[in-house]
Design a protein around this motif. Structure first.
Motif: not given
Length: 94
Positions: A41-47, A80-82
């Motif tokens: 599971y991989y994520e990125l911080d949109p900020n 991906s989406f925010v």
């Protein structure tokens, strides 16, 4: 005349300025870390993505006449989406 290509990727943002002959004039790169809370599971911080994109653009446009920039093209991570609230605040990582 210049065009900016902005690539928001998994591990960094690359900003390339092209001249009117489609030749690379300057490239900047701002890297960031992927968030891995559990295996697979991989994520990125949109900020962080936003600020990294701004930083990459700021670095790149210092090398040219800003008034000569006529286009910006953006590519980003595929599926991906925010999520934002009604005030455009980020609700979660992407």
């Amino acid at each position: 005349m210049y065009a900016i290509g902005l690539d928001i990727g998994t591990s960094g943002v690359k900003c390339t300025i092209f001249n009117e002959y489609a030749q690379t004039f300057y490239t900047s790169l701002v890297e960031y870390n992927v968030i891995c809370k559990q295996a697979g599971y991989y994520e990125l911080d949109p900020n962080i993505l936003r600020e990294s994109a701004y930083d990459a653009i700021r670095m790149a446009i210092q090398k040219c006449n800003k008034n000569e920039i006529k286009a910006i093209c953006v590519t980003s991570i595929g599926e991906s989406f925010v999520c934002l609230d009604k005030n455009d605040n980020v609700l979660s990582n992407t």
